[in-house]
Design an enzyme around this catalytic site. Structure first.
Site, short mmCIF file in Angstrom:
data_model
loop_
_atom_site.label_atom_id
_atom_site.label_comp_id
_atom_site.label_asym_id
_atom_site.label_seq_id
_atom_site.Cartn_x
_atom_site.Cartn_y
_atom_site.Cartn_z
N GLN A 144 7.88 -9.61 7.60
CA GLN A 144 9.06 -9.27 6.80
C GLN A 144 9.82 -8.07 7.37
OE1 GLN A 144 6.60 -8.39 3.14
NE2 GLN A 144 8.14 -6.83 2.81
N ASP A 163 13.03 -3.51 -6.35
CA ASP A 163 13.34 -4.55 -5.36
C ASP A 163 13.90 -5.74 -6.14
OD1 ASP A 163 12.16 -3.42 -2.77
OD2 ASP A 163 10.54 -3.17 -4.20
N GLY A 217 0.79 -1.22 0.00
CA GLY A 217 0.00 0.00 0.00
C GLY A 217 0.83 1.27 0.00
N LEU A 229 0.33 3.70 -2.13
CA LEU A 229 0.68 3.50 -3.54
C LEU A 229 1.34 4.70 -4.18
CD1 LEU A 229 -2.62 1.75 -4.67
CD2 LEU A 229 -0.51 0.69 -3.83
N SER A 231 9.31 5.17 -3.95
CA SER A 231 9.21 4.23 -2.83
C SER A 231 8.23 4.82 -1.82
CB SER A 231 10.59 4.08 -2.17
OG SER A 231 10.45 3.54 -0.87
N GLY A 251 4.98 3.72 -9.22
CA GLY A 251 5.61 2.42 -9.45
C GLY A 251 4.58 1.30 -9.35
N HIS A 252 3.77 1.32 -8.27
CA HIS A 252 2.72 0.30 -8.11
C HIS A 252 1.70 0.39 -9.24
CE1 HIS A 252 3.74 1.14 -3.69
NE2 HIS A 252 4.07 -0.13 -3.85
O1 PAF Z 1 7.52 -5.22 -2.27
C1 PAF Z 1 6.63 -5.20 -1.38
O2 PAF Z 1 5.88 -4.25 -1.24
C2 PAF Z 1 6.49 -6.40 -0.45
O3 PAF Z 1 7.73 -6.93 -0.12
C3 PAF Z 1 5.55 -7.49 -0.98
C4 PAF Z 1 6.08 -8.14 -2.25
C5 PAF Z 1 4.17 -6.89 -1.25
C6 PAF Z 1 5.38 -8.60 0.07
O4 PAF Z 1 4.86 -8.10 1.26
#
Ligand code: PAF
Length: 283
Positions: A61, A150, A31, A33, A185, A36-37
């Site tokens: 993570q 990434d 989220g 956003l 980002s 890029g997304h």
């Molecule tokens: O790149 C990200 O935003 C996260 O690492 C992902 C791939 C959505 C996994 O939580």
């Protein structure tokens, strides 16, 4: 556009889409956003019938001292942006829904995750591959989209999909940058005005590396030294790592050849940013 916030509801919709013979594209995100997304959603809507964007800030993570709590969240804003880019469904499950009490199954890709961000953020990729594997199980996409920003994450997920015979195509799309070169980002929001200017050193040092390579430099050590020098010249910047690795095994190379990933992570103040470039056809 529908917002779906439970796994059973998402699974029911997936069953309907599959029955109707529709292909599914998945754009996994956390989220907040940015362009890029949205570029991933646009790509997905060109290739697949239904575009699902997942929005889930994945606690497993993040390291204990990282920014899980303060990670930016704004679902209303995200809904508008995702709709305008062509997403059909936002899937935003709760943490309890994804990891109920007693949750104990993890997916781990070995070797590829030991260097670069994997070395600085122990456990990070195990969290990423676990949540992405779960999202793949729930949404059952034909194609899933990730950004090259990434780079290690994208390569690790590709490997997971291959090794586990998931039958999902992983598409890696180009990094989207601000006009001045800063890679987009969600974490850029943390930067002060001065830090925002300082953050240009990431892209700047990658461009310097590319120039050196164009001029014939092939010694990794010299290119990394030039990157380190540029980062050091910015007071708010602290290098986490700069590495030159091949794009298949992510192994460090002393001499550049074939296709190489130049990747770096830099703290600008307290904000850790990453960026990279891929150079091809090196002899
Ligand atoms: O790149 C990200 O935003 C996260 O690492 C992902 C791939 C959505 C996994 O939580």
């Amino acid at each position: 556009m529908k917002v779906v916030d439970t796994i059973p509801r998402m699974s029911t919709l997936v069953k309907i889409f599959k029955k109707e013979g529709k292909s599914i594209g998945l754009v996994p995100t956390m989220g907040y956003l940015h362009e890029g997304h949205l570029s991933l959603v646009r790509a997905a809507s060109k290739h697949t019938d239904v575009v699902v964007m997942s929005i889930f800030v994945n606690p497993i993570q993040f390291g204990p001292k990282e920014d899980f709590e303060k990670y930016p969240r704004d679902l209303k804003r995200d809904e508008e942006l995702a709709t305008s880019a062509g997403a059909d469904i936002i899937f935003s499950p709760s943490v309890n829904n994804m990891y109920p009490a007693g949750y104990s199954t993890y997916v781990n890709v070995e070797t590829l995750t030991s260097g670069l961000c994997g070395a600085s953020r122990p456990g990070h990729f195990k969290g990423v591959t676990t949540v992405v594997a779960k999202l793949f199980e729930i949404v059952r996409p034909d194609i899933s989209y990730f950004g090259q920003k990434d780079a290690q994450q994208a390569i690790v997920i590709k490997k997971m999909a291959e090794d586990l015979n998931m039958g999902i195509e992983i598409k890696i799309m180009p990094t989207i940058r601000e006009k001045d070169g800063l890679a987009m980002s969600s974490r850029n929001i943390y930067l002060s005005e001065d830090e925002r200017k300082d953050a240009l050193v990431l892209h700047g040092s990658l461009m310097k590396a590319e120039e050196m390579i164009k001029s014939g430099e092939r010694e990794s050590r010299k290119i990394i030294r030039a990157i380190e020098g540029m980062i050091k010249s910015v007071p708010s910047a602290r290098l986490d790592y700069a590495s030159i690795v091949d794009t298949v095994n992510l192994k460090e190379a002393k001499v550049l050849s074939g296709e190489m990933l130049i990747a770096l992570a830099v703290f600008i103040g307290k904000t850790r940013l990453i960026d990279n470039t891929i150079v091809k056809g090196l002899k």
